[in-house]
Design an enzyme around this catalytic site. Structure first.
Site, PDB file in Angstrom:
ATOM      1  N   ASP A  77       0.839  -1.398   0.083  1.00 10.67           N
ATOM      2  CA  ASP A  77      -0.015  -0.056  -0.037  1.00 10.67           C
ATOM      3  C   ASP A  77       0.919   1.262  -0.001  1.00 10.67           C
ATOM      4  O   ASP A  77       0.566   2.260   0.837  1.00 10.67           O
ATOM      5  CB  ASP A  77      -0.811   0.021   1.304  1.00 10.67           C
ATOM      6  CG  ASP A  77      -2.124   0.985   0.955  1.00 10.67           C
ATOM      7  OD1 ASP A  77      -2.560   1.298   0.111  1.00 10.67           O
ATOM      8  OD2 ASP A  77      -2.640   1.450   1.851  1.00 10.67           O
ATOM      9  N   ILE A  78       1.996   1.200  -0.767  1.00  7.19           N
ATOM     10  CA  ILE A  78       2.874   2.396  -0.794  1.00  7.19           C
ATOM     11  C   ILE A  78       1.970   3.416  -1.434  1.00  7.19           C
ATOM     12  O   ILE A  78       1.723   3.034  -2.809  1.00  7.19           O
ATOM     13  CB  ILE A  78       4.213   2.032  -1.391  1.00  7.19           C
ATOM     14  CG1 ILE A  78       5.024   1.218  -0.134  1.00  7.19           C
ATOM     15  CG2 ILE A  78       4.883   3.361  -1.676  1.00  7.19           C
ATOM     16  CD1 ILE A  78       6.280   0.999  -0.650  1.00  7.19           C
TER      17      ILE A  78
END
Length: 127
Positions: A77-78
């Site tokens: 989830d960068i």
């Protein structure tokens, strides 16, 4: 000695009712305060970024991701709001809610659905 990737942990907070019921659903870690996220900085229209600032930010972000992958962690989830930045261009990645360990000894499928609604990181797209 200070580690480039270290984060100080000040406290661990668990809701009182969860402690009494012995059913743990959320844990909050209190860590260092970072002044900005990359998302905040992008949306603020600040024009005082030099090429040198951008190079340092990108370098530190790549080093952070390399460190995670070296210890067999995929963040999943960068995105700009999960990249924290201090005024001296220190970078930390936060929000490991979707992160998974890649234990090479266990065969494990990672769901491509458990990510932010509007963002799909490269490791999920490429599986």
């Amino acid at each position: 000695s200070s580690n480039h990737f270290s984060v100080r942990l000040f406290d661990v907070v668990v809701a009182e009712d969860e402690l009494e019921s012995r059913k743990l659903t959320a844990v909050f870690l209190v860590m260092d305060l970072f002044e900005h996220s990359l998302g905040d900085m992008i949306s603020s229209n600040v024009d005082n970024f030099s090429v040198d600032h951008l190079i340092v930010l990108i370098y530190n972000l790549v080093c952070s991701v390399m460190y995670l992958h070296r210890v067999n962690v995929i963040h999943r989830d960068i995105k700009p709001s999960n990249i924290l930045i201090t005024t001296d261009c220190t970078v930390r990645i936060c929000d490991f809610g979707f992160a998974r360990s890649l234990d090479k000894s266990k065969k494990r499928e990672i769901s491509p659905l458990a990510v932010s609604r509007w963002y799909r990181p490269p490791e999920i797209i490429l599986c």
